[in-house]
Scaffold this motif. Structure first.
Motif, PDB file in Angstrom:
ATOM      1  N   LYS A 337     -36.587  31.931 -20.833  1.00 39.98           N
ATOM      2  CA  LYS A 337     -37.700  32.610 -20.164  1.00 39.98           C
ATOM      3  C   LYS A 337     -38.172  33.800 -21.001  1.00 39.98           C
ATOM      4  CE  LYS A 337     -36.540  31.191 -15.448  1.00 39.98           C
ATOM      5  NZ  LYS A 337     -36.043  31.610 -14.116  1.00 39.98           N
ATOM      6  N   ASP A 467     -37.740  23.377 -14.960  1.00 42.58           N
ATOM      7  CA  ASP A 467     -37.731  24.760 -14.466  1.00 42.58           C
ATOM      8  C   ASP A 467     -38.505  25.689 -15.387  1.00 42.58           C
ATOM      9  OD1 ASP A 467     -36.208  23.946 -12.332  1.00 42.58           O
ATOM     10  OD2 ASP A 467     -34.305  24.745 -13.096  1.00 42.58           O
ATOM     11  N   TYR A 471     -41.883  27.836 -14.802  1.00 43.32           N
ATOM     12  CA  TYR A 471     -41.918  29.271 -15.094  1.00 43.32           C
ATOM     13  C   TYR A 471     -43.153  29.623 -15.921  1.00 43.32           C
ATOM     14  CZ  TYR A 471     -40.712  33.779 -17.167  1.00 43.32           C
ATOM     15  OH  TYR A 471     -40.738  35.091 -17.588  1.00 43.32           O
ATOM     16  N   GLU A 474     -46.402  29.460 -13.828  1.00 43.83           N
ATOM     17  CA  GLU A 474     -46.456  30.613 -12.919  1.00 43.83           C
ATOM     18  C   GLU A 474     -46.771  31.892 -13.688  1.00 43.83           C
ATOM     19  OE1 GLU A 474     -42.682  30.568 -10.992  1.00 43.83           O
ATOM     20  OE2 GLU A 474     -43.202  28.934  -9.605  1.00 43.83           O
ATOM     21  N   LYS A 475     -46.198  32.019 -14.874  1.00 42.69           N
ATOM     22  CA  LYS A 475     -46.440  33.200 -15.708  1.00 42.69           C
ATOM     23  C   LYS A 475     -47.919  33.295 -16.096  1.00 42.69           C
ATOM     24  CE  LYS A 475     -44.687  36.649 -18.214  1.00 42.69           C
ATOM     25  NZ  LYS A 475     -43.841  37.741 -17.667  1.00 42.69           N
TER      26      LYS A 475
END
Length: 550
Positions: A337, A467, A471, A474-475
């Protein structure tokens, strides 16, 4: 004081590069070696310099004409090369007053020329040659009074540095011919005890007469500059070879005390070559990305012709290494991430102020690039080359058109690294840094994300990939429609990326003989099958059938 710099030679040990650039104009620290020699002479009080020329003489003469130095410099062109002795004889009209230096144009040293000159005048000899200990060239023997005995010693010899001082009276002993070696004269004078040795200890001396010695000298000069080290301390710099990658570049770590730097050797970069274009892209793009506060190693210095670039040392830990060391899903998600945050910065911030002229291949990630460098690469290197299957690239033309169109459709366009995998991400002070950015160009963020998530070196699980993909969307704060479009493009970028690294692994294994990459081919095949199974195979039936049969 006067000097003659010998600059007429063909530089045969530097072929083929010396066909285009004369040896005296090979650069160190972005300045020709000849300029370094001139500066050394001027700094030691020399006020008149002669330079003999022959091979590519116009380039040397043009360089001398534009020099801004506070002394007189004159070039003497030799239509027919005269060898070292003939060159000195040819310069006689200018050198009859006082002792003068004769120096080879391909040597770099910190010999104290003032001390040498004073030694020669006191010795009353006709010639004084600077010698030092250098195993490769230790062939000059001297007697217990410091006179040179011969130039072909079998043991206990020293090396001639190419630096000497001669008295004008030496001309009385020159043969009556135009072309001859200075050693021929010295061998006559040896019997008269007229050739003195000036023995230097612990000096820095290097000649750039071979490709190996030129590259090594450039590397050491850049390292010394980085560490603020004078020539007399260069011997204390340690150079270690680092593990390479899929490219032909060499990597080194230079160390001095507690200071370190990494040096990338791109090889000799001649004008108008792909190698030079790649070097320039590496420097321009690297400096730009660094200026955008994106984590990349700082470029400290470089020498264009030798292809050497000095960078900050980020250590030895790649993302791949760190993931395999930890072997922990929670840790993997956390660090990936963090990497994705910077990949997004690379894309968005990196494109701001980016000059497409810096690119070394194509300005954008285009349809032509996808078809030639990924689809054709897959067919020719992997299918035809590695698997030895008689299958034509043209059988899949329509399907590759479809794939390339969809890999670009709905692309989140920014600056694309194009090789964003775990071996191109260093972990330094617990922070990721991107390396090997010279192929960057504008293109879809989805491609770099695909490179990161389907990376065969790490082999992330499907759950982790899903996942991390979530992420990312969404970021980016994508709407539902934007998210679906982003994912559609991503799936096709996964396909083109997978085709690319299957071609690359096959090429590196078979052509470059870097067999360590072969172990990743089975995973890449498995990954390709999974990617294709998730697409609409009605649009790519031939490719789907081919991949299923592998």
């Amino acid at each position: 004081m006067k000097a003659l710099i010998l600059s007429a030679g063909f530089g045969t040990r530097l072929l083929p590069y010396s066909k285009t650039i004369p040896k005296p104009l090979f650069t160190l620290m972005s300045k020709p070696v000849l300029e370094h020699v001139i500066k050394h002479l001027v700094d030691n009080g020399c006020d008149y310099i002669l330079i003999n020329t022959h091979h590519l003489h116009d380039q040397i003469e043009a360089f001398v004409d534009q020099l801004d130095v506070p002394i007189d410099i004159k070039t003497i062109h030799e239509p027919v090369i005269l060898e070292t002795g003939g060159a000195i004889a040819n310069a006689k009209p200018f050198l009859t007053d006082d002792p003068f230096f004769v120096i080879n144009s391909d040597v770099i040293s910190n010999v104290n020329l003032n001390k040498l000159y004073a030694f020669h005048k006191e010795s009353k000899s006709l010639a004084t040659l600077v010698l030092h200990d250098h195993d490769k060239f230790n062939k000059v023997s001297i007697d217990d009074q410091g006179y040179i005995q011969n130039f072909d010693s079998k043991a206990n010899g020293l090396a001639f540095t190419g630096i000497q001082v001669l008295s004008p009276q030496i001309y009385d002993y020159f043969p009556d011919k135009k072309s001859f070696s200075s050693i021929e004269v010295y061998q006559r004078l040896i019997r008269l005890k007229q050739v003195k040795a000036f023995v230097e200890k612990n000096i820095f001396w290097s000649d750039i007469g071979t490709l190996e010695s030129y590259s090594r000298t450039s590397l050491l000069e850049l390292a010394a500059s980085r560490f603020g080290v004078e020539h007399d301390k260069i011997k204390d710099i340690q150079i270690d070879t680092l593990a390479g990658d899929g490219s032909d570049r060499q990597w080194y770590r230079a160390s001095y005390g507690n200071q370190t730097a990494v040096i990338s050797d791109h090889g000799i970069c001649m004008p108008a070559t792909d190698r030079l274009r790649q070097l320039k892209a590496f420097i321009h793009i690297g400096n730009h990305i660094f200026s955008r506060n994106i984590p990349v190693p700082r470029i400290l210095n470089h020498d264009e012709l030798s292809g050497m670039v000095t960078l900050d040392d980020l250590g030895d830990i790649h993302l791949e290494t760190r993931i395999k060391q930890k072997n922990n899903t929670s840790f993997t998600l956390k660090i990936y991430k963090q990497v994705i945050d910077f990949v997004i910065d690379f894309s968005i911030k990196g494109l701001q102020g980016f000059n497409k002229k810096w690119t070394c291949q194509t300005e954008t990630y285009s349809k032509e690039l996808i078809i030639e460098k990924e689809c054709r690469y897959f067919i020719e290197a992997f299918i035809q080359g590695y698997l030895n299957l008689d299958i034509s690239f043209h059988e899949f033309s329509n399907e590759f058109d479809h794939i390339s169109d969809h890999a670009l459709k709905h692309g989140f366009i920014g600056l694309m690294h194009r090789d964003m995998q775990s071996r191109n991400i260093m972990i330094h002070n617990n922070k990721p840094f991107f390396i090997d950015f010279q192929s960057a160009r504008s293109g879809p963020l989805q491609y770099d994300l695909a490179s990161l998530l389907i990376d065969p070196y790490v082999n992330l699980t499907g759950k982790i990939q899903k996942d991390l993909l979530q992420y990312t969307t969404e970021k980016l704060k994508l709407s539902q429609t934007e998210r679906q479009n982003f994912l559609d493009c991503y799936q096709y970028c996964c396909l083109t990326r997978n085709l690319q690294f299957l071609g690359a692994f096959s090429f590196l294994t078979q052509t470059k003989k870097k067999t360590g990459f072969e172990q990743y081919i089975p995973y890449a095949v498995k990954s390709l099958k999974k990617i294709i199974s998730g697409l609409n195979t009605d649009k790519i039936p031939k490719l789907s059938k081919l991949v299923k049969a592998i």
